[in-house]
Scaffold this motif. Sequence first.
Motif, PDB file in Angstrom:
ATOM      1  N   UNK A 104      16.076  -3.656  10.486  1.00  0.00           N
ATOM      2  CA  UNK A 104      14.847  -2.898  10.671  1.00  0.00           C
ATOM      3  C   UNK A 104      14.461  -2.206   9.363  1.00  0.00           C
ATOM      4  N   UNK A 105      15.453  -1.640   8.695  1.00  0.00           N
ATOM      5  CA  UNK A 105      15.209  -0.970   7.414  1.00  0.00           C
ATOM      6  C   UNK A 105      14.704  -1.965   6.373  1.00  0.00           C
ATOM      7  N   UNK A 122      10.558  -4.197   2.797  1.00  0.00           N
ATOM      8  CA  UNK A 122       9.822  -5.371   2.317  1.00  0.00           C
ATOM      9  C   UNK A 122       8.324  -5.212   2.598  1.00  0.00           C
ATOM     10  N   UNK A 123       7.988  -4.759   3.804  1.00  0.00           N
ATOM     11  CA  UNK A 123       6.573  -4.569   4.146  1.00  0.00           C
ATOM     12  C   UNK A 123       5.920  -3.524   3.254  1.00  0.00           C
ATOM     13  N   UNK A 124       6.636  -2.447   2.969  1.00  0.00           N
ATOM     14  CA  UNK A 124       6.037  -1.401   2.127  1.00  0.00           C
ATOM     15  C   UNK A 124       5.847  -1.885   0.695  1.00  0.00           C
ATOM     16  N   UNK A 125       6.731  -2.751   0.219  1.00  0.00           N
ATOM     17  CA  UNK A 125       6.555  -3.318  -1.124  1.00  0.00           C
ATOM     18  C   UNK A 125       5.300  -4.179  -1.168  1.00  0.00           C
ATOM     19  N   UNK A 140      -0.664  -4.155  -2.824  1.00  0.00           N
ATOM     20  CA  UNK A 140      -2.030  -4.453  -2.412  1.00  0.00           C
ATOM     21  C   UNK A 140      -2.145  -5.627  -1.450  1.00  0.00           C
ATOM     22  N   UNK A 141      -1.030  -6.143  -0.972  1.00  0.00           N
ATOM     23  CA  UNK A 141      -1.045  -7.281  -0.045  1.00  0.00           C
ATOM     24  C   UNK A 141      -0.740  -6.777   1.363  1.00  0.00           C
ATOM     25  N   UNK A 142      -1.776  -6.515   2.115  1.00  0.00           N
ATOM     26  CA  UNK A 142      -1.572  -6.039   3.480  1.00  0.00           C
ATOM     27  C   UNK A 142      -1.569  -7.179   4.490  1.00  0.00           C
ATOM     28  N   UNK A 143      -1.948  -8.380   4.058  1.00  0.00           N
ATOM     29  CA  UNK A 143      -2.000  -9.514   4.987  1.00  0.00           C
ATOM     30  C   UNK A 143      -0.623 -10.118   5.247  1.00  0.00           C
ATOM     31  N   UNK A 144       0.198 -10.261   4.218  1.00  0.00           N
ATOM     32  CA  UNK A 144       1.513 -10.886   4.410  1.00  0.00           C
ATOM     33  C   UNK A 144       2.367 -10.153   5.440  1.00  0.00           C
TER      34      UNK A 144
END
Length: 96
Positions: A34-35, A40-43, A48-52
Amino acid sequence: MLVRPIVGIMSIPAEAVEGTVRYLTICFIGIPFITAYNIISSIFRGMGDSKSPMYFIAVACAANIGLEYLFIGLLGLDAAGAALGTTSAQELYRWL
């Protein structure tokens, strides 16, 4: 180590205690996954990539549903199957 004391505080019905212990144990083991997902999502979002992250979480959600059908429905693992499905789907995110 603290799962049973936590379950004792929660006022769980006696018939659900063992399932709750198994569920929490698996979820606690899954905390690193989970961490890792959140890091990874915050990176991605920081670059600037909110879609991935959105695509990855959509795949993880679909995997979670499929894995829970497998673990709970076909293998009959009850609460442990729910925890395994969720934790495994979050680990899948790291491999995408």
